[in-house]
Scaffold this active site. Structure first.
Site, PDB file in Angstrom:
ATOM      1  N   LYS A  86      70.562  41.060  -3.950  1.00  0.00           N
ATOM      2  CA  LYS A  86      71.060  40.072  -4.863  1.00  0.00           C
ATOM      3  C   LYS A  86      70.949  40.666  -6.269  1.00  0.00           C
ATOM      4  CE  LYS A  86      68.923  35.740  -6.915  1.00  0.00           C
ATOM      5  NZ  LYS A  86      68.034  34.653  -6.679  1.00  0.00           N
TER       6      LYS A  86
ATOM      7  N   ARG B  60      71.029  27.619 -12.424  1.00  0.00           N
ATOM      8  CA  ARG B  60      69.865  27.163 -13.408  1.00  0.00           C
ATOM      9  C   ARG B  60      69.826  26.026 -14.187  1.00  0.00           C
ATOM     10  NH1 ARG B  60      69.731  33.560 -15.189  1.00  0.00           N
ATOM     11  NH2 ARG B  60      69.385  34.499 -12.968  1.00  0.00           N
TER      12      ARG B  60
ATOM     13  N   LYS C  48      66.355  38.556 -15.518  1.00  0.00           N
ATOM     14  CA  LYS C  48      65.860  39.035 -14.167  1.00  0.00           C
ATOM     15  C   LYS C  48      66.242  40.269 -13.953  1.00  0.00           C
ATOM     16  CE  LYS C  48      65.496  33.982 -12.819  1.00  0.00           C
ATOM     17  NZ  LYS C  48      65.704  33.207 -11.393  1.00  0.00           N
TER      18      LYS C  48
ATOM     19  N   GLU D 187      68.168  48.398  -0.178  1.00  0.00           N
ATOM     20  CA  GLU D 187      67.280  47.043   0.303  1.00  0.00           C
ATOM     21  C   GLU D 187      67.651  46.380   1.472  1.00  0.00           C
ATOM     22  OE1 GLU D 187      65.573  45.426  -1.824  1.00  0.00           O
ATOM     23  OE2 GLU D 187      65.715  46.430  -3.858  1.00  0.00           O
TER      24      GLU D 187
ATOM     25  N   LYS E 296      74.818  38.431  -2.610  1.00  0.00           N
ATOM     26  CA  LYS E 296      74.958  37.405  -3.496  1.00  0.00           C
ATOM     27  C   LYS E 296      74.896  38.223  -4.817  1.00  0.00           C
ATOM     28  CE  LYS E 296      72.279  33.675  -5.555  1.00  0.00           C
ATOM     29  NZ  LYS E 296      70.926  33.157  -5.649  1.00  0.00           N
TER      30      LYS E 296
ATOM     31  N   SER F 106      76.954  29.382  -7.729  1.00  0.00           N
ATOM     32  CA  SER F 106      77.432  28.391  -8.518  1.00  0.00           C
ATOM     33  C   SER F 106      78.455  28.764  -9.943  1.00  0.00           C
ATOM     34  CB  SER F 106      76.135  27.985  -9.438  1.00  0.00           C
ATOM     35  OG  SER F 106      75.716  28.872 -10.221  1.00  0.00           O
TER      36      SER F 106
ATOM     37  N   TYR G 206      79.657  25.866  -2.629  1.00  0.00           N
ATOM     38  CA  TYR G 206      79.330  24.597  -2.822  1.00  0.00           C
ATOM     39  C   TYR G 206      80.793  23.765  -2.563  1.00  0.00           C
ATOM     40  CZ  TYR G 206      75.527  26.344  -5.457  1.00  0.00           C
ATOM     41  OH  TYR G 206      74.385  26.890  -5.767  1.00  0.00           O
TER      42      TYR G 206
HETATM   43  C1  PBG Z   1      66.300  31.153  -7.407  1.00  0.00           C
HETATM   44  C2  PBG Z   1      67.767  31.373  -7.132  1.00  0.00           C
HETATM   45  C3  PBG Z   1      68.978  31.453  -7.751  1.00  0.00           C
HETATM   46  C4  PBG Z   1      70.252  31.044  -7.123  1.00  0.00           C
HETATM   47  C5  PBG Z   1      69.675  30.949  -5.866  1.00  0.00           C
HETATM   48  N1  PBG Z   1      68.172  30.821  -5.637  1.00  0.00           N
HETATM   49  C6  PBG Z   1      69.002  31.723  -9.275  1.00  0.00           C
HETATM   50  C7  PBG Z   1      68.460  32.761  -9.902  1.00  0.00           C
HETATM   51  O1  PBG Z   1      68.076  33.821  -9.121  1.00  0.00           O
HETATM   52  O2  PBG Z   1      68.252  32.752 -10.807  1.00  0.00           O
HETATM   53  C8  PBG Z   1      71.578  31.002  -7.450  1.00  0.00           C
HETATM   54  C9  PBG Z   1      72.438  30.287  -6.876  1.00  0.00           C
HETATM   55  C10 PBG Z   1      73.614  30.006  -7.354  1.00  0.00           C
HETATM   56  O3  PBG Z   1      74.025  30.324  -8.733  1.00  0.00           O
HETATM   57  O4  PBG Z   1      74.562  29.210  -6.880  1.00  0.00           O
HETATM   58  N2  PBG Z   1      65.542  32.545  -7.219  1.00  0.00           N
END
Ligand code: PBG
Length: 324
Positions: free
Chosen positions: A194, A204, A216, A232, A247, A273, A312
């Site tokens: 990720k 968010r 992050k 990982e 992701k 998203s 989505y």
């Molecule tokens: C939570 C999480 C996130 C997403 C999925 N689980 C956001 C983040 O890590 O800040 C993002 C999913 C998306 O953008 O569709 N940890």
């Protein structure tokens, strides 16, 4: 001229016969955003055509998607502000919104496959995925609470927990916790790879979970790194993951391919998203054809090697596949 590749592109029927990659409803996991309350279907500003729903409306949406052939769902909940803290207390509440949702959904739709997000950010007063001390996101303290969180989802009846937090060693601590409590059949979809991506912005917004300070990058991966994805993945396989997630998807197709070549586990990709929002925005302006962009982006993710996709676009693609 003896070799004419265009012969195989002559008609749509020939093209379909020799098509290498196909998508179908069984490839998809539908993300669902759940909020407290009743009879709520609330469009998310930065995710046009996507909604936050109360549990009652979520059940109806699941039924609708089921009728279209979508059988897998991943849950995210919006935690009320007054319940957020720096301990993850609400994340492990047996009567929290997530735990209630899992129980109710499984009771009403026992045959679907249910995944649940495991990370502290929606519950954190700092908007971070773990416990914070002096602006540091603590690792080992966080994985203890994440394992408790996973256990509470297992008790509620979830099929797979999906840790999205990127703490070190959390797959091991979750697997051990599940084993110790005899949840031998609960799977782990690990967000192994990720990246610290700007494309999570609309998500968010949807959950009100943006980090309150910093970013992050101290736990999510650097977008510039490729070998680290294998590192990982290797760790998560050793620690007991069942499915590996990469992701975001479209800016990381090379990584999806690398991970697919590396592992014999199923690889899932998350079309996040921001990827959805970009296509929607361009389509709204008449700059792209939405359906074509949707199909091309999803096919590219499968072609890169993902066998499952969180997207989505799930309802739109299901409608399209049903009407083909
Ligand atoms: C939570 C999480 C996130 C997403 C999925 N689980 C956001 C983040 O890590 O800040 C993002 C999913 C998306 O953008 O569709 N940890």
């Amino acid at each position: 001229m003896k070799i004419r590749p265009r012969i195989l592109r002559k008609s749509s029927t020939i093209r379909a016969l020799v098509q290498e990659t196909n998508i179908s409803c069984s490839d998809f996991i539908a993300p669902l955003f759940i909020v407290e309350g009743k009879e709520i279907t609330d469009e998310i500003n930065s995710l046009p055509g996507y909604y936050r729903r109360s549990l009652d409306h979520t059940l109806l949406e699941i039924q609708e998607l089921k009728n279209l052939g979508i059988k897998a769902f991943i849950l995210f909940v919006k935690c009320e502000n007054h319940l957020k803290d720096n301990t993850g207390k609400e994340a492990i509440n047996e009567n929290g919104l997530m735990q209630r949702s899992i129980r109710t959904i499984k009771k009403n739709h026992p045959e679907i496959v249910l995944f649940s997000d495991v990370a502290l950010d929606p519950y954190s007063s700092f908007g971070h995925d773990g416990i914070v001390e002096n602006k540091e996101i603590l690792n080992d303290e966080s994985i203890d609470i994440l394992a408790e969180m996973a256990l509470s989802h297992a008790k509620a009846g979830v099929d797979f927990v999906a840790p999205s937090d990127m703490m070190d060693g959390r797959i091991k601590s979750i697997r051990e916790k599940l084993e110790k409590n005899k949840f031998h059949n609960v799977g782990i979809l690990s967000y192994s790879v990720k990246y610290a991506s700007c494309f999570y912005g609309p998500f968010r917004d949807a959950l009100g979970s943006a980090p309150g300070f910093g970013d992050k990058k101290p736990y999510q991966m650097n977008p510039a790194n490729r070998k680290e994805a294998i590192r990982e993945t290797k760790l998560d396989i050793k620690e007991g993951a069942d499915i590996i997630m990469v992701k975001p998807a479209m800016a990381y197709l090379d990584i999806i391919r690398d991970v697919t070549n590396y592992t014999d586990l199923p690889v899932c990709a998350y079309q996040v998203s921001g990827e959805y929002a970009m296509i929607k925005a361009a389509a709204k302006n008449g700059w792209l054809n939405e359906e074509d962009a949707m199909i091309e982006s999803l096919i590219s993710i499968k072609r890169a090697g993902a066998s499952l996709i969180v997207s989505y676009f799930v309802k739109e693609i299901a409608l399209m596949l049903n009407n083909k």
